[in-house]
Motif scaffolding. Structure first.
Motif, short mmCIF file in Angstrom:
data_model
loop_
_atom_site.label_atom_id
_atom_site.label_comp_id
_atom_site.label_asym_id
_atom_site.label_seq_id
_atom_site.Cartn_x
_atom_site.Cartn_y
_atom_site.Cartn_z
N TRP A 137 0.79 -1.21 0.00
CA TRP A 137 0.00 0.00 0.00
C TRP A 137 0.84 1.29 0.00
O TRP A 137 0.64 2.16 -0.85
N HIS A 141 1.62 3.99 -3.41
CA HIS A 141 0.75 5.16 -3.33
C HIS A 141 1.43 6.41 -2.77
O HIS A 141 1.08 7.54 -3.17
N ARG A 267 -3.64 2.45 3.35
CA ARG A 267 -4.80 1.67 2.94
C ARG A 267 -6.10 2.33 3.43
O ARG A 267 -7.10 2.37 2.70
N HIS A 270 -6.71 5.18 0.84
CA HIS A 270 -6.98 4.86 -0.58
C HIS A 270 -8.05 3.78 -0.76
O HIS A 270 -8.72 3.77 -1.79
N ARG A 271 -8.22 2.89 0.20
CA ARG A 271 -9.25 1.86 0.06
C ARG A 271 -10.52 2.22 0.80
O ARG A 271 -11.64 2.01 0.30
N ASP A 272 -10.36 2.79 2.02
CA ASP A 272 -11.50 3.00 2.91
C ASP A 272 -11.98 4.44 2.95
O ASP A 272 -12.84 4.78 3.76
#
Length: 306
Positions: A137, A141, A267, A270-272
């Protein structure tokens, strides 16, 4: 709610969330308040939380009381308030609060295995899986340089070896100022203990003293860490080690934790869709840089945290 509080009209207040998928509400019935935890079953297993809550309370630790539960992931908990230790810490209050936090940590670390729940080990695979979050991650990023997987793999192996040299204790795994509550009597309560494992003796110590959300001068941090060791080392059933060995373990354990946190915070952004976690990266990177400069065997990590 109608089953638990028949003929009542409870009120609900949404509480601040955390880095998980859980949600919280404060429930008020007349002059009594409770906390409802909503852990979606497809995202969160509440079994570890319930099991560890009972286990820690049985050993005298101040954690929420689980009053009721539902298979859909709802738990009714005692209300310990919402005054986080983080907001109460100042240079003048820190010595008293950290004395309390370290005393509770020793009590937690000394807990035996749970009778009806298998607490997992913080073993090689779990430590490596966490370190890999940095590669999966953070590096793609947020890092400003290209990764060299072979070099990082060798460094990760060295970090894990040092972590596993340490005595094994019960590890909370996220013991820091946002998971400790200040109660009205100025004592502390412990939250977010569901991920407990048996692992390295310095893990929770470094989580608390090299906190991702607040920092203290390194000399003070090392003095706190060594004082804790001098007071409690014999309780871990280990042969005494000198200050330099203990602080080496402590620093390298912090390297493992903070490399993991680079991955977790990235994470979460960018994911949540929780971008505010990126604001903590500068402190985390500072911790990593400091360790790499103190222990040059890890200096190859420095380009990734500039």
């Amino acid at each position: 709610m109608t089953t638990l509080f028949p003929h009542q009209r409870p009120t609900f207040e949404r509480l601040a969330g955390d880095a998980s998928f859980r949600h919280y509400w404060r429930l008020q019935v007349h002059d009594q308040t409770y906390v409802i935890m909503d852990a979606p079953p497809d995202k969160e297993d509440i079994t570890p939380f319930i099991s560890m809550a009972y286990h820690l309370r049985a050993h005298g630790l101040p954690v929420p009381d689980v009053l009721s539960g539902h298979p859909d992931g709802f738990l009714l908990l005692s209300d310990l308030g919402d005054t986080l230790l983080l907001g109460e810490l100042t240079p003048s209050t820190a010595p008293t609060y950290y004395d309390q936090a370290l005393s509770a940590l020793h009590q937690l670390n000394a807990c035996p295995p749970a009778p009806l729940y298998t607490i997992p080990p913080y073993d090689h695979d779990r430590l490596l899986q966490e370190l890999m979050l940095m590669m999966q991650w953070y590096l793609p990023h947020e890092a400003k340089t290209h990764a060299h997987p072979d070099k990082l793999a060798a460094l990760f192996a060295r970090i894990i070896t040092i972590c596993l040299e340490q005595p094994t204790v019960l590890v909370h795994r996220d013991y820091h100022s946002r998971n400790l509550l200040c109660l009205p009597d100025k004592t502390l309560a412990i939250l977010d203990f569901q991920d407990a494992v048996f692992g390295p003796a310095t893990y929770d110590l470094v989580s608390l003293l090299k906190d991702c959300y607040i920092d203290w001068p390194l000399e003070q941090v090392h003095n706190w860490a060594w004082s804790f060791a001098q007071t409690h080392m014999s309780d871990y059933g280990m042969e005494p080690v000198d200050r330099s060995t203990w602080l080496y373990w402590f620093d390298v354990m912090g390297l493992q934790r903070h490399l993991k946190c680079l991955g977790i915070f990235t994470r979460l952004c960018h994911r949540d869709q929780k971008p505010h976690y990126l604001t903590y990266l500068p402190r985390v990177k500072h911790y990593i840089r400091t360790v790499c400069k103190l222990h040059p065997e890890f200096k190859a990590i420095l380009p990734y945290v500039t």
